[in-house]
Scaffold this active site. Structure first.
Site, short mmCIF file in Angstrom:
data_model
loop_
_atom_site.label_atom_id
_atom_site.label_comp_id
_atom_site.label_asym_id
_atom_site.label_seq_id
_atom_site.Cartn_x
_atom_site.Cartn_y
_atom_site.Cartn_z
N GLU A 1 -61.64 34.96 -62.56
CA GLU A 1 -60.34 34.33 -62.32
C GLU A 1 -60.07 34.30 -60.82
O GLU A 1 -59.28 35.10 -60.30
CB GLU A 1 -59.23 35.10 -63.06
N GLU B 1 -51.33 42.70 -69.01
CA GLU B 1 -51.81 42.71 -67.63
C GLU B 1 -50.72 43.12 -66.65
O GLU B 1 -49.60 42.60 -66.70
CB GLU B 1 -52.32 41.32 -67.25
N ASP C 1 -57.24 43.71 -64.45
CA ASP C 1 -57.59 42.74 -63.41
C ASP C 1 -57.78 43.49 -62.10
O ASP C 1 -56.82 44.02 -61.54
CB ASP C 1 -56.48 41.69 -63.29
N GLN D 1 -60.89 41.24 -65.50
CA GLN D 1 -60.94 40.04 -64.66
C GLN D 1 -61.26 40.44 -63.23
O GLN D 1 -60.93 41.53 -62.78
CB GLN D 1 -59.62 39.28 -64.72
#
Length: 265
Positions: free
Chosen positions: A240, A143, A178, A204
Site C-alpha cells: 500500500e 487499523e 500497517d 501492509q
C-alpha cells in the site's frame, strides 16, 4: 511464508481501475487488495479476479461519506443502523469475491473528550460486525492510522486496536498492522510486532516517510519479513504505497523476495 498483494487503489493508477487487475497479474502478483469495491458490480470484480488468476486479500467496508471527509462510521453515534447495513453490503461483496479479510474504519473523533465513549461504541459495533461475519469465515481487521496523514482518527496506535480486539475476544477480530503508520506514530517495530503477532490478521507496507516503495527510508523491511517468516505468519502483505513512477517500474525492491509474490495463502 507471507505473500505480497498489490494494492490497486495506490498502484497502477495510470490505468482505469478495472485494468489494474491484469497489470498486477502480469507483474507476478497473485493477490490484490484495495479500499472500496462498491462503484463496481461484485460480479465484474469477481470476473477480473478469475480471469487473471488473482485472490482477493482485503478491502474496506463502506466508510460513510468519503468525499465529504468521513473516514468510517463505526464510532459515530446515531449511525448504528447505517453501520449494520454497510457491513451487510461488504459481506455480500466478500462472499462474491472470496474475500476473507474486511477492514472496518473507525471514523474521526476530533474531540478528545469524546474518545472514551467513541471507543466503547466502536467496540460494540465491531463485535456486532464480527458476529455477522463469522458464519462466512470473514475476519474483521482494525487499523491504527497515523495522525499526520489522518488527523483526528479514533485509533492511531497499535495497542489501541489490540485493546479493542482483546475486549471483544472474538477469534475473527484482528489487527491490520500497517508498518508505515506504526513507524510514524511509535517506531520500535520489531518488538511491537513480536508482541502483537498473535492478534495480527493482515500486514501492509510502505516506505517512510514518503510512502513510496519499501526500499529506502526508516524501516528495515528485510528484518521484518524474516520475523514474519519465523513467526509462521501465513497471511498477505499488502503493498500500500505510492510508486515514485509507475508501479511496474518500481518493483525492483521485490526481486530478493520474488518467490513470495506467487504464494497464495
Amino acid at each position: 511464508m507471507p505473500a505480497f498483494a498489490a494494492n490497486l487503489t495506490m498502484l497502477y493508477t495510470e490505468m482505469k481501475f478495472p485494468d489494474r487487475f491484469s497489470a498486477a497479474a502480469k507483474d507476478g502478483f497473485r493477490g490484490v487488495e484495495f479500499l472500496f469495491p462498491y462503484d463496481y458490480p461484485a460480479d465484474e470484480i469477481a470476473l477480473r479476479l478469475k480471469d487473471n488468476g488473482l485472490r482477493q486479500a482485503l478491502f474496506n467496508a463502506p466508510p460513510g461519506d468519503w468525499s465529504g471527509g468521513e473516514r468510517g462510521i463505526a464510532s459515530l453515534p446515531g449511525r448504528e443502523d447505517e453501520f449494520r447495513r454497510s457491513i451487510d453490503l461488504a459481506l455480500t461483496y466478500a462472499e462474491r469475491l472470496g474475500n476473507r479479510r474486511l477492514h472496518v474504519m473507525a471514523g474521526l473523533c476530533p474531540d478528545e473528550a469524546e474518545k472514551e465513549a467513541r471507543l466503547a461504541l466502536y467496540t460494540r459495533n465491531i463485535a456486532a460486525a464480527a458476529a455477522q461475519a463469522r458464519s462466512m469465515g470473514v475476519t474483521i481487521v482494525l487499523e491504527a492510522i497515523n495522525t499526520r496523514d489522518m488527523p483526528g482518527y479514533l485509533v492511531s496506535r497499535q495497542e489501541e486496536t489490540a485493546a479493542v480486539c482483546r475486549n471483544i475476544g472474538a477469534d475473527n477480530v484482528r489487527i491490520q498492522f500497517d508498518f508505515y503508520h506504526a513507524q510514524i506514530m511509535q517506531g520500535d517495530l520489531t518488538r511491537r510486532l513480536e508482541r502483537l503477532l498473535p492478534l495480527t490478521g493482515h500486514v501492509q507496507i510502505a516506505g517512510v516517510p514518503e510512502r513510496h516503495e519499501p526500499d529506502s527510508g526508516e524501516i528495515a523491511y528485510d528484518s521484518l519479513y524474516d520475523l514474519l517468516d519465523r513467526s509462521g505468519y501465513e497471511g498477505w502483505v499488502g503493498c500500500e504505497y505510492h510508486p515514485r513512477a509507475t508501479a511496474s517500474e518500481g518493483l525492483g525492491w521485490m526481486a530478493p523476495w520474488e518467490s513470495r509474490i506467487a504464494v497464495r495463502p
